[in-house]
Design a protein around this motif. Structure first.
Motif, short mmCIF file in Angstrom:
data_model
loop_
_atom_site.label_atom_id
_atom_site.label_comp_id
_atom_site.label_asym_id
_atom_site.label_seq_id
_atom_site.Cartn_x
_atom_site.Cartn_y
_atom_site.Cartn_z
N LEU A 32 126.52 48.81 20.58
CA LEU A 32 127.72 49.33 19.92
C LEU A 32 128.70 49.92 20.93
CD1 LEU A 32 126.05 51.13 16.87
CD2 LEU A 32 126.85 48.76 17.03
N LEU A 35 130.74 47.17 22.33
CA LEU A 35 131.72 46.59 21.41
C LEU A 35 132.94 47.49 21.23
CD1 LEU A 35 129.31 45.16 18.70
CD2 LEU A 35 130.71 43.86 20.29
N TRP A 36 132.73 48.80 21.04
CA TRP A 36 133.91 49.64 20.81
C TRP A 36 134.70 49.83 22.11
CZ3 TRP A 36 129.84 53.68 19.81
CH2 TRP A 36 129.86 54.72 20.75
N SER A 39 137.19 46.95 22.20
CA SER A 39 138.30 47.22 21.28
C SER A 39 139.26 48.25 21.86
CB SER A 39 137.74 47.73 19.95
OG SER A 39 138.75 48.19 19.10
N LEU A 96 130.80 48.14 11.46
CA LEU A 96 130.87 46.82 12.10
C LEU A 96 131.66 45.83 11.24
CD1 LEU A 96 127.21 46.59 13.40
CD2 LEU A 96 129.25 46.50 14.85
N ALA A 99 135.47 46.83 11.09
CA ALA A 99 136.17 46.51 12.33
C ALA A 99 136.36 44.99 12.47
CB ALA A 99 135.39 47.05 13.53
N ALA A 100 135.37 44.21 12.06
CA ALA A 100 135.50 42.75 12.11
C ALA A 100 136.64 42.28 11.21
CB ALA A 100 134.19 42.09 11.69
N MET A 129 135.46 51.29 14.14
CA MET A 129 134.86 51.75 15.39
C MET A 129 134.48 53.22 15.32
SD MET A 129 134.59 49.16 17.32
CE MET A 129 135.21 47.49 17.44
N LEU A 132 131.06 53.64 14.12
CA LEU A 132 130.07 53.37 15.16
C LEU A 132 129.92 54.56 16.10
CD1 LEU A 132 130.99 49.69 16.17
CD2 LEU A 132 129.68 50.52 14.21
N LEU A 216 131.21 41.29 16.27
CA LEU A 216 130.95 42.39 15.34
C LEU A 216 130.16 41.91 14.13
CD1 LEU A 216 134.49 44.04 15.48
CD2 LEU A 216 132.37 45.13 16.23
N ALA A 220 126.36 43.05 13.10
CA ALA A 220 126.14 43.64 11.77
C ALA A 220 124.95 43.00 11.08
CB ALA A 220 127.40 43.48 10.92
#
Length: 429
Positions: A32, A35-36, A39, A96, A99-100, A129, A132, A216, A220
């Motif tokens: 996670l 991923l954030w 972004s 998740l 955000a997707a 995000m 998360l 994302l 998930a």
């Protein structure tokens, strides 16, 4: 040979089996952070791109950051209440998917081509995000020995640095074409004219966000079918969903203030990096994105080095030293500007690396069942990203001949962080 992750998870009295059950959940949660980071660290690139496609000044484009980080001020308390009612896992999965969905909104945004719509898209992505981040930071600190929590969170945040590097070095090059025109400078023979140029630049934004939405969604699904252990503050369902009384704890209260200034200072330097390179240092977009990748590589390296050093030095001492070094480096930028300032920014990136996770883990020590509440207030402090970068951009835009004095703003921010590392972290109540 001892597994370093296992060492970080060790709690006296635990069996090897009980410690090992944390390794897979920790690995999933660490994803996670990656991923954030992608972004959040696409925002400087988007600021530069939206300046072109929406014809904005640096100050106007800086509100891209405001829209994104405003979600971190509005949403953490409802999110903490949601997770208190359900679980960390439920919050992660919902975040998740949200955000997707936000990332996919770039497809209609590319057709509408309105700045206000882009701001709404960034707000939706950031809300996801925020789920998360509100969940992952305290969850990582709880998976193992409390004494090693700062080091464990820095390890997890190292993957945040990896995501930042990927966004800066590679994804930024997919978005920025290297062509920078205004209506006045667009070549007369450009096929389709201004509208065609804007459409071509807008199309470049879709690919990276489509890839982000796919990642994302996949993560998930993995979380939905994974079993995450419930930790101590999830075992009790009694008490308030959010408890403002936790702010009576001095080290948390000062931690929230320190996080506000750290986040604002970091984002002021990050968000204006490409603008600084192209507008003031006089280098091309292609060169600027390479420098941006080096800048984020310094951040990633700082995270790894900091994680190793925390095995030998006290986290609060490292925080204080790193903050003082950044005060000096911001002083160099504010006096020199130009390429000297650019190289100093790379140093700033290295020494910013450990500050957020170290301050976070120090601030939530000893909160027990109030950890979710404390985490929510710390995440809310990210609202510093929604105002201090704008102040920096305003100073820069208002003083074009001495633009570099704008970096006095992050200098003050790092001074607050130095105070927290020297004294503010202490638990006195």
């Amino acid at each position: 040979m001892t597994d370093p992750t296992e060492t970080l998870l060790h709690t006296p009295g635990q069996t090897m089996k009980s410690r090992n059950r944390y390794i897979v959940p920790l690995t999933l949660v660490i994803s996670l952070f990656f991923l954030w980071a992608i972004s959040a660290n696409l925002l400087p690139t988007m600021i530069r791109q939206l300046m072109k496609t929406c014809e904005l000044t640096p100050f106007e484009a800086s509100f891209t950051e405001s829209a994104y980080w405003l979600a971190y001020f509005i949403c953490p308390i409802p999110i903490a209440m949601f997770m208190k009612r359900y679980s960390y896992k439920a919050g992660i999965v919902f975040g998740l998917l949200l955000a997707a969905a936000g990332a996919l909104l770039f497809f209609p945004a590319a057709e509408i081509k309105a700045y206000w719509f882009y701001l709404c898209v960034f707000f939706v992505i950031a809300t996801g995000m925020c789920f998360l981040e509100t969940a992952a930071n305290p969850y990582v600190t709880a998976l193992g020995d409390p004494a090693s929590a700062p080091r464990r969170l820095n390890l997890a945040q190292s993957f945040n640095g990896l995501g930042a590097f990927v966004a800066a070095m590679f994804l930024s090059k997919l978005i920025l074409s290297g062509q920078t025109f205004t209506r006045e400078t667009l070549p007369a023979d450009y096929a389709g004219g201004w509208d065609a140029y804007v459409s071509a630049e807008t199309e470049l934004m879709k690919g990276p966000y489509a890839a982000l939405a796919l990642m994302l969604g996949v993560i998930a699904v993995v979380f939905i079918f994974s079993r995450l252990p419930r930790i101590a503050d999830e075992e009790s369902t009694s008490g308030r969903l959010i408890d403002f009384r936790v702010l009576r704890r001095r080290h948390l209260r000062l931690g929230v203030v320190a996080q506000f200034f750290y986040n604002g200072g970091q984002t002021a330097v990050n968000s204006l990096f490409l603008v600084y390179c192209c507008t003031y240092a006089g280098i091309s977009e292609a060169q600027a994105t390479t420098f941006f990748g080096i800048y984020m590589l310094a951040f990633l390296t700082g995270r790894w080095v900091g994680t190793l050093l925390m095995g030998y030095f006290r986290p609060h001492s490292m925080l204080a030293v790193y903050a003082v070094v950044n005060i000096l480096l911001c002083g160099v930028i504010a006096v020199c500007g130009g390429m000297t300032g650019l190289y100093a920014m790379i140093g700033v990136s290295f020494f910013m690396s450990i500050m957020y996770p170290t301050q976070f883990s120090l601030a939530i020590r000893g909160l027990g069942q109030d950890t979710k509440s404390g985490s929510a207030f710390l995440v809310m402090a990210i609202v510093g990203n929604a105002c201090l970068p704008q102040l920096t951009a305003w100073v820069m835009t208002a003083n074009p001949s001495i633009y570099y004095i704008a970096y006095l703003v992050p200098l003050v921010c790092f001074a607050v962080c130095a105070f927290y590392g020297l004294s503010g972290y202490k638990i006195k109540d």
